[in-house]
Design a protein around this motif. Structure first.
Motif, PDB file in Angstrom:
ATOM      1  N   TYR A  87      26.738-139.087   5.666  1.00 51.80           N
ATOM      2  CA  TYR A  87      27.780-139.707   4.833  1.00 51.80           C
ATOM      3  C   TYR A  87      27.418-141.123   4.433  1.00 51.80           C
ATOM      4  O   TYR A  87      27.905-141.635   3.430  1.00 51.80           O
ATOM      5  CB  TYR A  87      29.119-139.692   5.584  1.00 51.80           C
ATOM      6  CG  TYR A  87      29.645-138.294   5.848  1.00 51.80           C
ATOM      7  CD1 TYR A  87      29.982-137.454   4.810  1.00 51.80           C
ATOM      8  CD2 TYR A  87      29.794-137.833   7.147  1.00 51.80           C
ATOM      9  CE1 TYR A  87      30.456-136.174   5.048  1.00 51.80           C
ATOM     10  CE2 TYR A  87      30.267-136.562   7.402  1.00 51.80           C
ATOM     11  CZ  TYR A  87      30.601-135.731   6.353  1.00 51.80           C
ATOM     12  OH  TYR A  87      31.061-134.474   6.589  1.00 51.80           O
ATOM     13  N   ARG A  88      26.571-141.759   5.268  1.00 47.14           N
ATOM     14  CA  ARG A  88      26.216-143.143   4.925  1.00 47.14           C
ATOM     15  C   ARG A  88      25.554-143.236   3.557  1.00 47.14           C
ATOM     16  O   ARG A  88      25.702-144.212   2.837  1.00 47.14           O
ATOM     17  CB  ARG A  88      25.255-143.709   5.976  1.00 47.14           C
ATOM     18  CG  ARG A  88      25.938-144.125   7.241  1.00 47.14           C
ATOM     19  CD  ARG A  88      24.989-144.858   8.124  1.00 47.14           C
ATOM     20  NE  ARG A  88      23.821-144.047   8.446  1.00 47.14           N
ATOM     21  CZ  ARG A  88      22.792-144.457   9.173  1.00 47.14           C
ATOM     22  NH1 ARG A  88      22.787-145.686   9.643  1.00 47.14           N
ATOM     23  NH2 ARG A  88      21.781-143.671   9.442  1.00 47.14           N
ATOM     24  N   ILE A  91      28.488-142.634   0.798  1.00 52.43           N
ATOM     25  CA  ILE A  91      29.811-143.230   0.957  1.00 52.43           C
ATOM     26  C   ILE A  91      30.298-143.960  -0.294  1.00 52.43           C
ATOM     27  O   ILE A  91      31.476-143.912  -0.635  1.00 52.43           O
ATOM     28  CB  ILE A  91      29.835-144.170   2.196  1.00 52.43           C
ATOM     29  CG1 ILE A  91      31.239-144.694   2.447  1.00 52.43           C
ATOM     30  CG2 ILE A  91      28.847-145.308   2.018  1.00 52.43           C
ATOM     31  CD1 ILE A  91      32.170-143.668   2.975  1.00 52.43           C
ATOM     32  N   PHE A 125      35.866-139.755   3.984  1.00 53.69           N
ATOM     33  CA  PHE A 125      34.664-138.919   4.104  1.00 53.69           C
ATOM     34  C   PHE A 125      34.781-138.051   5.370  1.00 53.69           C
ATOM     35  O   PHE A 125      35.320-138.473   6.397  1.00 53.69           O
ATOM     36  CB  PHE A 125      33.412-139.810   4.174  1.00 53.69           C
ATOM     37  CG  PHE A 125      33.361-140.649   5.414  1.00 53.69           C
ATOM     38  CD1 PHE A 125      32.791-140.166   6.590  1.00 53.69           C
ATOM     39  CD2 PHE A 125      33.886-141.926   5.435  1.00 53.69           C
ATOM     40  CE1 PHE A 125      32.757-140.938   7.735  1.00 53.69           C
ATOM     41  CE2 PHE A 125      33.864-142.699   6.576  1.00 53.69           C
ATOM     42  CZ  PHE A 125      33.300-142.197   7.737  1.00 53.69           C
ATOM     43  N   GLY A 126      34.265-136.833   5.261  1.00 50.83           N
ATOM     44  CA  GLY A 126      34.272-135.934   6.412  1.00 50.83           C
ATOM     45  C   GLY A 126      35.557-135.150   6.580  1.00 50.83           C
ATOM     46  O   GLY A 126      35.583-134.171   7.327  1.00 50.83           O
TER      47      GLY A 126
ATOM     48  N   ASN B 272      28.806-146.094  11.830  1.00 54.48           N
ATOM     49  CA  ASN B 272      27.635-145.514  11.177  1.00 54.48           C
ATOM     50  C   ASN B 272      27.798-145.427   9.669  1.00 54.48           C
ATOM     51  O   ASN B 272      26.842-145.673   8.930  1.00 54.48           O
ATOM     52  CB  ASN B 272      27.370-144.098  11.724  1.00 54.48           C
ATOM     53  CG  ASN B 272      26.842-144.147  13.150  1.00 54.48           C
ATOM     54  OD1 ASN B 272      26.283-145.166  13.568  1.00 54.48           O
ATOM     55  ND2 ASN B 272      27.049-143.075  13.895  1.00 54.48           N
ATOM     56  N   VAL B 273      28.990-145.042   9.220  1.00 56.68           N
ATOM     57  CA  VAL B 273      29.159-144.761   7.789  1.00 56.68           C
ATOM     58  C   VAL B 273      29.754-145.967   7.049  1.00 56.68           C
ATOM     59  O   VAL B 273      29.160-146.487   6.123  1.00 56.68           O
ATOM     60  CB  VAL B 273      30.059-143.526   7.590  1.00 56.68           C
ATOM     61  CG1 VAL B 273      30.223-143.229   6.107  1.00 56.68           C
ATOM     62  CG2 VAL B 273      29.468-142.327   8.310  1.00 56.68           C
ATOM     63  N   LEU B 274      30.928-146.374   7.474  1.00 60.85           N
ATOM     64  CA  LEU B 274      31.584-147.454   6.743  1.00 60.85           C
ATOM     65  C   LEU B 274      30.875-148.792   6.936  1.00 60.85           C
ATOM     66  O   LEU B 274      30.771-149.577   5.993  1.00 60.85           O
ATOM     67  CB  LEU B 274      33.049-147.573   7.185  1.00 60.85           C
ATOM     68  CG  LEU B 274      33.959-146.368   6.885  1.00 60.85           C
ATOM     69  CD1 LEU B 274      35.378-146.647   7.355  1.00 60.85           C
ATOM     70  CD2 LEU B 274      33.962-146.049   5.399  1.00 60.85           C
ATOM     71  N   ARG B 276      27.775-149.067   7.926  1.00 59.80           N
ATOM     72  CA  ARG B 276      26.328-148.869   7.724  1.00 59.80           C
ATOM     73  C   ARG B 276      25.532-149.263   8.946  1.00 59.80           C
ATOM     74  O   ARG B 276      24.444-149.813   8.859  1.00 59.80           O
ATOM     75  CB  ARG B 276      25.855-149.713   6.544  1.00 59.80           C
ATOM     76  CG  ARG B 276      26.495-149.344   5.241  1.00 59.80           C
ATOM     77  CD  ARG B 276      25.803-148.135   4.697  1.00 59.80           C
ATOM     78  NE  ARG B 276      26.327-147.761   3.411  1.00 59.80           N
ATOM     79  CZ  ARG B 276      25.575-147.282   2.440  1.00 59.80           C
ATOM     80  NH1 ARG B 276      24.287-147.151   2.605  1.00 59.80           N
ATOM     81  NH2 ARG B 276      26.115-146.911   1.313  1.00 59.80           N
ATOM     82  N   ARG B 336      40.482-145.673   7.590  1.00 58.57           N
ATOM     83  CA  ARG B 336      39.899-144.639   8.451  1.00 58.57           C
ATOM     84  C   ARG B 336      40.702-144.491   9.747  1.00 58.57           C
ATOM     85  O   ARG B 336      40.876-143.392  10.258  1.00 58.57           O
ATOM     86  CB  ARG B 336      38.439-145.014   8.782  1.00 58.57           C
ATOM     87  CG  ARG B 336      37.675-143.918   9.497  1.00 58.57           C
ATOM     88  CD  ARG B 336      37.432-142.728   8.582  1.00 58.57           C
ATOM     89  NE  ARG B 336      36.728-141.657   9.279  1.00 58.57           N
ATOM     90  CZ  ARG B 336      36.290-140.548   8.694  1.00 58.57           C
ATOM     91  NH1 ARG B 336      36.468-140.371   7.406  1.00 58.57           N
ATOM     92  NH2 ARG B 336      35.671-139.605   9.380  1.00 58.57           N
ATOM     93  N   LEU B 339      43.591-142.258   9.147  1.00 62.03           N
ATOM     94  CA  LEU B 339      43.204-140.839   9.122  1.00 62.03           C
ATOM     95  C   LEU B 339      42.934-140.326  10.533  1.00 62.03           C
ATOM     96  O   LEU B 339      43.345-139.219  10.905  1.00 62.03           O
ATOM     97  CB  LEU B 339      41.976-140.654   8.235  1.00 62.03           C
ATOM     98  CG  LEU B 339      42.202-140.905   6.737  1.00 62.03           C
ATOM     99  CD1 LEU B 339      40.874-140.987   6.002  1.00 62.03           C
ATOM    100  CD2 LEU B 339      43.071-139.819   6.136  1.00 62.03           C
TER     101      LEU B 339
END
Lengths: 599, 448
Positions: A87-88, A91, A125-126, B272-274, B276, B336, B339
């Motif tokens: 997802y990175r 995003i 995401f996800g 990890n995602v938001l 980075r 997030r 959620l």
């Protein structure tokens, strides 16, 4: 109520009802027309909304397709085919693509509905987009609830697939259906458009999207919204404040109702028009009624004048003025009626003259008969006496002397009898006019009864009963004439009861006068005798002159009274005399009253 | 000169301070350093509280204002404007020697009086007495960490006669609050003139705009936020150690629901995602590199347990979650968290209200000295100031553990500060706390 007034009311009511009927009809037609126009406008607005919906949908579809055709989309599709998505790497892709394609919303989703990247909600995401599986095959623009971090909004979105990778990849892009969207609609000035976002079971004003500003009647349309989404069909409601609202459920891709289009239209123009019509109608009705009264007055006068003249003439005729004539002013039915009336009075006059003449002839004949009859009786003894004298003269002078003396007595008696007959006829012809004085009829009755007291005894069993009403008022009458009339009637009654009977004298108070009644239990009268009873010189008695009852009727008539007889053969007779008070006929008191006035 | 030598020595022995782009090239004087930052302060007073949560503002502030003490790479206080210090027994009364020869940008000398006046403005609780060549500071209670505390930016020495003046290598040339700040190098700077002639700082510039400006050569230095990290990958990036603390602060609420929320948040995925990977997942106030015991406060997501806790407790409506709406990174994290909480059956509603049930905050420790950093963080989070018997790690651990067990806060991440360098920028140094040393950079005039 006079005929003219009835005509006036009839014409006024006719005018008023005519105007009221026309007004009701116009208002009814206006209301239906307005409702039709309102419905047409609402339908036009709905059509416009759908056109705008389609136009924006096409625009969004083009942009989403462009986003799905980018290298970024291909990169994501290829990366997705290589295994678990990182997802990175994705995003911010949706955000960048949405920015490039000027889309408010864009999500990149795999076949399972997992969000790989979201422009409007990057943090999602996800997570699964539960909306996608039901809409995968839909290529048309879709109205749906879009979940944003701040809550759900109504969105117009399009789904496009990216076919470059091994695994299916989808892009859902679009924009909000908000006040800006509504503002793009060309809504007439007297109409409103709003959207209700159907994302909650309970009605919430916060879910209303208006073209601008607040939605002033939010709470009032909650029932309308509930009805529309409950029945899944259009609904309408009229609110206070002269507004009609239509609710049109907008279908989503899965058969749900993501939103309800609300179209409001003001009834103000209709109400103003109705008010205007009503005002005009009131004015017209008022003017109509006034004009109707004026015209109907004129018409009624022209119609009723001949009738009134006829009515007045008829009244004159009833009073005995048979010379009355009415002018003939028209050739219509009323004119014919007037001519007929005139002809009738003329005919009446003619017939009366003929009748008078016939009666006069009959009276003369009767008079002649009576005279002949009356005069024949004394003449026959005179003839016999004269013949005896002549025979005695021829036989002997001595016998003549005896016969002469005897015959002279007879002749004188019969001559006296003739004079008496002639005197009674002369008396009848010289009936005087009444000398009105205040009179107590009860006293008069008592005097008459007292006068015949001896004869009651002579005739055996004639019983006289008096039933005098003490409350009878004094009346104005000639006491001598009235005494004579009553005496005649009592004498007749005694004659009708040769073997005795019952005589009843009655007085009774009456409206405006008194009633006198002389009743006997004698032989009674036949109907023929009753009809001719008051005819002069008619008599049913052997020695009557036939003037008694004629004199009675003459006296009663001179007192403006009325005499009637009720009689049947064998059951006696009853004479009723009705006399008015006649107080106006009293002579004023002589000046001696004023002479006694102190002074 | 002794101080200059000491500073050079500090920089020489610190790898974190020596990110030299090209050591073989000799630095040159001249040029204008162009910098942009997202923050848009209305004041550049070092005492202004706005600077507390920013990485960039202290970097700018220290170009103008200097502190009596600096912290070296070991977290130890070192003399800077103060030449030395000593504490009286009990560590409640301290004396800092003020050397001669240091001047403000208007040419006036640094004296004990001006130092005392500046410090009084920064901390009115202290009793400060100027002496002949020194300043006496008397604390309310014993404070063995006072020298390290004085290394915080807020204790930068300033003359607050308008305009503001400091003793730093640059003087203010132009100041447009919230928009722009232009500094010029002081030739009379006591520690030697900076290489660049001037520094132009654009305030309130979005991260993406900074990156674009850097790409087209209009900037020499830009901040890198997580959302721009992807486009910054192919540039010269400098990252600090993870120092910024990100966590949730609770208003009084059901303890089990707070625990459920903590168990529902997927910190690893967010990082990890938001983020980075630019941060570290944490369960403590101080980062691991600073305290050495952060691993003792484990964090893990346990959604089943979170759901169980939620089901056992009757929640009373949705919690409101607020954050600094001007901070896009906090917005992402907050969304997030909403959620994640929903997965556990918890209902959170984003809010801009100041009195929300939960607040997501990002705090910059005022110091890399752990005691000062912890005390500062706890104070800003509303905890009572911790008292340390001594400078031992166990005392630090005990204070932090006590604060965490109150369950009033939920640590989430420690974030790194990242900057992207333009092609001409050379010798940018960064402290452990992420503060840039712009006074030592120079601009290369050749073709990159």
């Amino acid at each position: 109520m006079s005929f003219r007034r009835k005509l006036l009311i009839f014409f006024a009511l006719t005018a008023f009802l005519s105007v009221a009927t026309v007004t009701w009809f116009v208002i009814s037609v206006t209301r239906k027309s307005f409702e039709q126009i309102n419905n047409d406008q609402a339908a036009a607005l709905v059509a416009q909304f759908r056109r705008e919906f389609d136009r924006k949908g096409e625009d969004i579809a083009r942009r989403v397709q462009a986003a799905a055709s980018t290298e970024t989309a291909t990169r994501i599709a290829l990366a997705l085919g290589r295994g678990t998505p990182d997802y990175r790497k994705f995003i911010h892709d949706a955000h960048d693509l949405a920015e490039n394609q000027q889309l408010d919303f864009l999500e990149i989703i795999d076949a399972e509905g997992t969000i790989l990247s979201s422009a409007q909600s990057p943090a999602r995401f996800g997570y699964k987009d539960t909306f996608l599986p039901a809409s995968l095959g839909v290529t048309q623009p879709i109205l749906r609830q879009e979940e944003l971090p701040s809550g759900s909004v109504l969105a117009l979105e399009v789904i496009r697939s990216v076919d470059n990778g091994e695994k299916p990849l989808f892009m859902i892009g679009g924009g909000p259906v908000d006040s800006k969207f509504l503002a793009s609609l060309d809504v007439p000035t007297d109409m409103s458009a709003a959207l209700y976002q159907n994302s909650s079971k309970e009605f919430s004003p916060a879910l209303l999207v208006a073209r601008s500003g607040n939605f002033p009647t939010a709470e009032k349309i909650s029932g309308l919204v509930d009805r529309a989404r409950g029945a899944h069909q259009n609904a309408s409601v009229a609110l206070e404040g002269n507004q009609i609202w239509h609710a049109i459920p907008l279908d989503g891709a899965d058969g749900s109702i993501p939103a309800i289009l609300l179209i409001g239209s003001s009834r103000q123009p209709y109400l103003e028009l109705r008010q205007h019509i009503t005002s005009v109608a009131v004015l017209a009705a008022t003017a109509g009624v006034i004009l109707a009264i004026l015209f109907s007055s004129l018409i009624a006068r022209s119609v009723t004048r001949p009738i009134e003249q006829l009515e007045a003439a008829a009244r004159e005729v009833s009073l005995g003025n048979w010379h009355t004539q009415v002018p003939v002013t028209s050739s219509d039915e009323l004119g014919a009626l007037a001519e007929s009336f005139n002809q009738m009075t003329s005919e009446l006059l003619s017939q009366r003259d003929r009748l008078i003449q016939a009666e006069r002839v009959a009276a003369w004949r009767e008079l002649a008969r009576r005279l002949a009859h009356e005069l024949k009786n004394p003449l026959f003894p005179l003839q016999l006496t004269v013949e005896n004298l002549l025979r005695a003269k021829q036989r002997s002078p001595q016998e003549f002397e005896e016969v002469f003396a005897e015959s002279s007595t007879t002749l004188l008696a019969e001559v006296s009898n003739l004079k008496n007959i002639i005197s009674r006829f002369g008396e009848f012809s010289r009936m005087p006019q009444p000398n009105f004085q205040l009179l107590d009829v009860n006293n008069l009755m008592r005097e008459v009864a007292r006068l015949f007291q001896a004869q009651f005894a002579e005739r055996g069993e004639v019983q006289c009963e008096m039933k005098l009403d003490d409350s009878v008022p004094q009346i104005a009458a000639d006491p001598d004439l009235l005494h004579r009339a009553l005496a005649n009637l009592v004498l007749n009654a005694i004659d009708a009861m040769p073997s005795g009977g019952r005589l009843r004298l009655t007085t009774q108070k009456q409206a405006g006068g008194v009633q006198l009644e002389i009743s006997d239990s004698g032989t009674g009268l036949t109907s023929e005798e009753r009809d001719r009873l008051f005819t002069p010189y008619y008599t049913s008695k052997a020695h009557g002159t036939g003037l008694g009852l004629a004199i009675v009727q003459s006296i009663v008539s001179d007192h403006q009274g009325k005499i009637e007889v009720q009689s049947q053969p064998g059951r006696g007779s009853t004479f009723q005399i009705e006399l008015p008070a006649n107080l106006d006929k009293l002579q004023p008191e002589p000046a001696r009253h004023s002479a006694t006035t102190p002074g | 000169m002794r101080r200059i030598g000491l500073a050079l020595l500090v920089m020489a022995v610190s790898p974190a301070w020596t990110h030299s782009a090209n050591a073989a090239v000799r630095p040159r004087y001249g040029g204008t350093l162009r910098v942009a930052i997202q923050a848009a302060p209305l004041s550049i007073d070092p005492n202004d509280s706005v600077q507390a949560n920013s990485v960039s503002l202290p970097s700018v502030s220290r170009l103008i204002f200097e502190t009596l003490v600096v912290i070296d790479e070991h977290g130890e206080p070192q003399p800077w404007l103060a030449s030395s210090w000593q504490a009286e027994p009990g560590n409640q009364r301290w004396q800092f020697s003020i050397p001669r020869g240091v001047t403000f940008s208007d040419g006036s000398p640094l004296t004990p009086d001006t130092v005392a006046a500046s410090l009084r403005s920064a901390n009115p609780k202290w009793k400060i007495f100027p002496a002949a060549d020194a300043v006496m500071i008397e604390c309310e209670v014993a404070d063995p960490f006072l020298p390290a505390e004085l290394a915080q930016t807020r204790y930068g020495i300033a003359k607050r006669d308008q305009p503001l003046r400091g003793t730093g290598p640059f003087a203010i040339k132009e100041w447009s609050p919230g928009k722009k700040l232009i500094l010029i190098a002081r030739d009379d700077y006591w520690s030697g003139r900076a290489f660049v002639d001037s520094v132009e700082i654009e305030l309130g510039k979005a991260a993406r705009d900074q990156m674009i400006a850097l790409d087209v050569g209009k900037l020499d230095l830009s901040e890198v936020s997580p959302e721009t990290a992807s486009v910054a990958n192919d540039r010269h990036i400098e990252r600090s150690l993870p120092v910024q603390w990100v966590g949730l602060v609770f208003a009084p609420a059901e303890a089990r629901l707070r625990e459920a929320l903590g168990l529902s948040i997927d910190r690893a995925t967010i990082n990890n995602v938001l983020l980075r990977g630019s941060g570290e997942v944490t369960g403590s106030f101080l980062p691991e590199w600073m305290s050495g015991y952060s691993f003792l406060f484990p964090v893990s997501r346990n959604l089943d347990r979170a759901r169980q806790l939620t089901s056992e407790t009757r929640a009373s409506g949705a919690w409101s979650l607020s954050f600094d709406s001007s901070d896009p990174l906090l917005r992402l994290i907050a969304e997030r968290i909403v959620l994640n909480a929903k997965d556990a059956g918890l209902s959170l509603q984003l809010s801009n209200a100041s009195s929300a049930d939960i607040t997501l905050v990002r705090l910059m420790p005022a110091s890399t000295e752990p005691h000062i950093a912890l005390g500062n963080l706890l104070a800003r989070l509303g905890f009572p100031a911790p008292t340390f018997e001594n400078a031992s790690p166990s005392a630090l651990y005990a204070a932090e553990k006590a604060a965490l067990e109150s369950q009033r806060v939920l640590p989430l991440f420690h974030l790194r500060s990242t900057v992207a360098l333009g092609a001409a920028l050379r010798d940018l140094q960064q402290t452990d706390s992420g503060v840039w040393r712009l006074d030592n950079v120079w601009l290369w005039a050749g073709t990159p």
